[in-house]
Design an enzyme around this catalytic site. Structure first.
Site, short mmCIF file in Angstrom:
data_model
loop_
_atom_site.label_atom_id
_atom_site.label_comp_id
_atom_site.label_asym_id
_atom_site.label_seq_id
_atom_site.Cartn_x
_atom_site.Cartn_y
_atom_site.Cartn_z
N GLY A 1 0.82 -1.21 0.00
CA GLY A 1 0.00 0.00 0.00
C GLY A 1 0.85 1.25 0.00
O GLY A 1 2.07 1.18 -0.17
N ASN A 2 0.22 2.39 0.17
CA ASN A 2 0.96 3.65 0.27
C ASN A 2 0.29 4.56 1.30
O ASN A 2 -0.74 4.22 1.86
CB ASN A 2 1.11 4.31 -1.11
CG ASN A 2 -0.21 4.69 -1.71
OD1 ASN A 2 -0.92 5.56 -1.20
ND2 ASN A 2 -0.60 4.01 -2.79
N ARG A 3 0.88 5.72 1.53
CA ARG A 3 0.46 6.58 2.64
C ARG A 3 -0.70 7.51 2.32
O ARG A 3 -1.05 8.37 3.13
CB ARG A 3 1.63 7.44 3.11
CG ARG A 3 2.76 6.63 3.69
CD ARG A 3 3.86 7.55 4.20
NE ARG A 3 5.07 6.82 4.49
CZ ARG A 3 5.27 6.10 5.58
NH1 ARG A 3 4.33 6.03 6.50
NH2 ARG A 3 6.40 5.45 5.76
#
Ligand code: CTP
Length: 230
Positions: free
Chosen positions: A40-42
Site C-alpha cells: 500500500g501507500n500513505r
C-alpha cells in the site's frame, strides 16, 4: 463548518457546477501479496474526498472511486470502493465516457505483485523476493481517450524536481491541469489536513498557492477547472 465554507468558497468560485458530471478518484490502491497482506501507500484520501464534497455542494453530479480509506464518503456523492489499481481502472473506464471533468487524486500503485499467492506465505528462508510487474497507467489511458468536452486533471506527488516532473506528466498524460505537491514538506501531501500545491496548466502557466487546508484547496482547484472550461 462545511456550510460556511461552502458559502464563502461558493462565492469565490462564482459559478455553479450544476449540470456537470465529475469523476474523482481518491486514496491509495492496495496490491495483494497473499490473502492477508498487501502493498500500500500513505495516501489518506483527504484531498480527493474534499474535492468530491466541494463539487457536490456546488451542484455537480459526482462519482467518487476510492481505494481503502478511513474517511466517510461525502453526502450526495455516488461512491465506489475499490482495492487494486486494476479494479480502479475498470470502474474508471466504465464511468469516463459520461463525465465532463475527471480529477485523479488517487495514489495508484505503479506495480503489482506478479504471482499473488493463493495461500498465506509462510516464513521459511532468510530472504523473500517479491517480483513486481507494472500496473496500467489509468490517467495516461484517459488522456488518450479524452474527448474535446472533457477536462482531465492529474496529481503529481514528488520528493524532488517538482515542477520538472509535474510538467512532464502534464504533457505525457495529455492533461489539462496538474496539481503538483512536494510531499517531502511536512505540511503537504500524504495524510495531513493541509497541502502546499502548484497548479500547472497547458498554456505553461504555473500558479503557486499558499499553505491551505485541503478543504479550501478543493474549491480553488474546482474554480481553476471551471475557468479552463470557459
Ligand atoms: N496514476 C494513474 N495510474 C497509475 C499511476 C498514476 O492513474 N498507474 C495517476 C495518479 O492518479 C496521479 C498521476 O497519475 O493523478 C500521477 O501519479 P504519480 O504516481 O505521481 O506519477 P507516475 O505517473 O506514476 O510517475 P512516477 O511514479 O514515475 O513519479
Amino acid at each position: 463548518d462545511g456550510n460556511t465554507m461552502d458559502n464563502t468558497m461558493g462565492n469565490i468560485i462564482g459559478s455553479t457546477m450544476q449540470g456537470l458530471k465529475l469523476l474523482v478518484t481518491a486514496a491509495g490502491t492496495r496490491e495483494p501479496i497473499d490473502p492477508v497482506r498487501y502493498i500500500g501507500n500513505r495516501s489518506s484520501g483527504k484531498m480527493g474526498y474534499a474535492i468530491a464534497e466541494a463539487a457536490a455542494r456546488l451542484g455537480a453530479e459526482v462519482t467518487l472511486i476510492s481505494g481503502p480509506s478511513a474517511l466517510q464518503p461525502p453526502a450526495g456523492v455516488e461512491f465506489f470502493g475499490v482495492e487494486s489499481a486494476r479494479e480502479m481502472r475498470q470502474l474508471v473506464q466504465e464511468k469516463f465516457p459520461a463525465c465532463d471533468i475527471v480529477i485523479k487524486a488517487a495514489a495508484v500503485a505503479d506495480y503489482r505483485v506478479k504471482n499473488v499467492s493463493d495461500q498465506k506465505i509462510k516464513k521459511n528462508d532468510a530472504e523473500l523476493t517479491l517480483v513486481l510487474e507494472k500496473n496500467p497507467d489509468i490517467l495516461k489511458e484517459l488522456g488518450e481517450m479524452k474527448q474535446p468536452h472533457q477536462t482531465l486533471v492529474g496529481f503529481a506527488a514528488e520528493t524532488q524536481n517538482l515542477l520538472q516532473y509535474a510538467k512532464g506528466k502534464l504533457e505525457k498524460k495529455n492533461l489539462d491541469m496538474i496539481v503538483a505537491n512536494d510531499v517531502s514538506k511536512p505540511q503537504a501531501g500524504f495524510n495531513v489536513d493541509t497541502n502546499l500545491i502548484k497548479l500547472l496548466k497547458r498554456d505553461g502557466s504555473i500558479e503557486e498557492l499558499p499553505l491551505m487546508s485541503k478543504k479550501e484547496l478543493a474549491y480553488i482547484i474546482l474554480d481553476r477547472v471551471m475557468k479552463l472550461r470557459k
